[in-house]
Scaffold this motif. Structure first.
Motif, short mmCIF file in Angstrom:
data_model
loop_
_atom_site.label_atom_id
_atom_site.label_comp_id
_atom_site.label_asym_id
_atom_site.label_seq_id
_atom_site.Cartn_x
_atom_site.Cartn_y
_atom_site.Cartn_z
N GLN A 193 0.93 -1.32 -0.03
CA GLN A 193 0.03 -0.04 0.01
C GLN A 193 0.95 1.31 0.11
N ALA A 194 1.93 1.37 0.75
CA ALA A 194 3.07 2.32 0.82
C ALA A 194 3.43 2.52 -0.49
N ILE A 195 3.80 1.65 -1.55
CA ILE A 195 4.08 1.54 -2.62
C ILE A 195 3.27 2.20 -3.60
N SER A 196 1.92 1.82 -3.59
CA SER A 196 0.94 2.64 -4.26
C SER A 196 0.96 3.86 -4.03
N TYR A 197 0.80 4.27 -2.70
CA TYR A 197 0.74 5.60 -2.63
C TYR A 197 1.90 6.67 -3.05
N PHE A 198 3.27 6.05 -2.64
CA PHE A 198 4.32 6.90 -3.16
C PHE A 198 4.50 6.80 -4.57
N THR A 199 3.86 5.83 -5.46
CA THR A 199 4.02 5.95 -6.75
C THR A 199 3.01 6.87 -7.38
N LEU A 200 1.87 6.97 -6.77
CA LEU A 200 0.90 8.17 -7.19
C LEU A 200 1.48 9.36 -6.90
N ALA A 201 2.02 9.52 -5.76
CA ALA A 201 2.74 10.69 -5.37
C ALA A 201 3.75 11.22 -6.30
N LEU A 202 4.72 10.31 -6.65
CA LEU A 202 5.67 10.43 -7.51
C LEU A 202 5.33 10.75 -8.92
N THR A 203 4.33 10.19 -9.41
CA THR A 203 3.91 10.55 -10.81
C THR A 203 3.50 11.97 -10.75
N ILE A 204 2.54 12.29 -9.83
CA ILE A 204 2.01 13.66 -9.78
C ILE A 204 3.27 14.77 -9.77
N ARG A 205 4.39 14.28 -8.93
CA ARG A 205 5.49 15.30 -8.68
C ARG A 205 6.20 15.32 -9.77
N GLU A 206 6.56 14.26 -10.71
CA GLU A 206 7.01 14.46 -11.91
C GLU A 206 6.49 15.10 -12.98
N VAL B 172 10.32 15.40 -5.71
CA VAL B 172 10.56 13.94 -6.54
C VAL B 172 11.72 13.02 -5.89
N LEU B 173 12.64 13.52 -5.36
CA LEU B 173 13.65 12.81 -4.72
C LEU B 173 13.29 12.37 -3.39
N GLN B 174 12.57 12.97 -2.68
CA GLN B 174 11.97 12.79 -1.56
C GLN B 174 10.98 11.66 -1.66
N THR B 175 10.11 11.46 -2.67
CA THR B 175 9.22 10.33 -2.96
C THR B 175 10.26 9.33 -3.68
N LEU B 176 11.11 9.33 -4.31
CA LEU B 176 11.79 8.41 -4.98
C LEU B 176 12.53 7.52 -3.90
N ILE B 177 13.11 8.38 -2.84
CA ILE B 177 13.75 7.70 -1.63
C ILE B 177 12.62 6.94 -0.73
N ALA B 178 11.66 7.56 -0.41
CA ALA B 178 10.73 6.68 0.24
C ALA B 178 10.14 5.53 -0.51
N LEU B 179 9.87 5.53 -1.79
CA LEU B 179 9.63 4.43 -2.65
C LEU B 179 10.66 3.34 -2.81
N GLY B 180 12.01 3.71 -2.81
CA GLY B 180 13.05 2.75 -2.53
C GLY B 180 12.76 2.06 -1.24
N HIS B 181 12.65 2.87 -0.24
CA HIS B 181 12.55 2.35 1.21
C HIS B 181 11.55 1.22 1.43
N ALA B 182 10.29 1.68 0.62
CA ALA B 182 9.19 0.78 0.74
C ALA B 182 9.30 -0.54 -0.03
N THR B 183 9.95 -0.50 -1.16
CA THR B 183 10.43 -1.37 -2.04
C THR B 183 11.51 -2.62 -1.56
#
Length: 135
Positions: A96-109, A119-130
């Motif tokens: 679920q975290a990955i889903s939210y981070f992916t949506l946030a990343l798409t919007i931010r990019e 964008v970087l903040q969300t990429l890092i969070a997405l990496g941690h979740a993965t």
């Protein structure tokens, strides 16, 4: 004699109504945005105190208000999505975290007023979740 005098009168009245109502709509949008920001602050506070259920509840409310005020593709909306991702990460629900981070990343990019730090903040969070998920 003017053609369609009733239509012209109706258009005139409609213009007056729009002129009066438009500022009201802007004030309502600003008020909703302020309320969303406050809800996001409360959600962060609950997250900091490890009350994930209340944090998520407030985060969802903020997301709903941001979507209603700005639409799904706005940077403000991505802030709520990112926070919901953080909450789910802390809960251990990495999918679920990955889903939210992916949506946030798409919007931010794709945002017009893109901020690379977000964008970087969300990429890092997405990496941690993965990484937490083990993929």
């Amino acid at each position: 004699m003017k053609p369609f005098p009733r239509l012209q009168a109706l258009i005139y009245l409609l213009n007056i109504c729009l002129t009066l109502l438009f500022p009201v709509a802007l004030i309502a949008q600003e008020s909703s945005a302020q309320q969303s920001t406050e809800l996001l602050k409360v959600a962060k506070s609950h997250l900091d105190s490890l009350d994930y259920d209340l944090a998520f509840e407030q985060g969802e409310k903020a997301l709903s208000l941001y979507k209603a005020s700005f639409g799904i593709e706005h940077l403000q909306t991505s802030k709520a999505l990112h926070l919901l991702g953080k909450i789910e990460f802390e809960r251990g629900d990495f999918d679920q975290a990955i889903s939210y981070f992916t949506l946030a990343l798409t919007i931010r990019e794709n945002a017009k007023d893109r901020k690379d730090s977000l964008v970087l903040q969300t990429l890092i969070a997405l990496g941690h979740a993965t990484e937490g998920k083990g993929d």
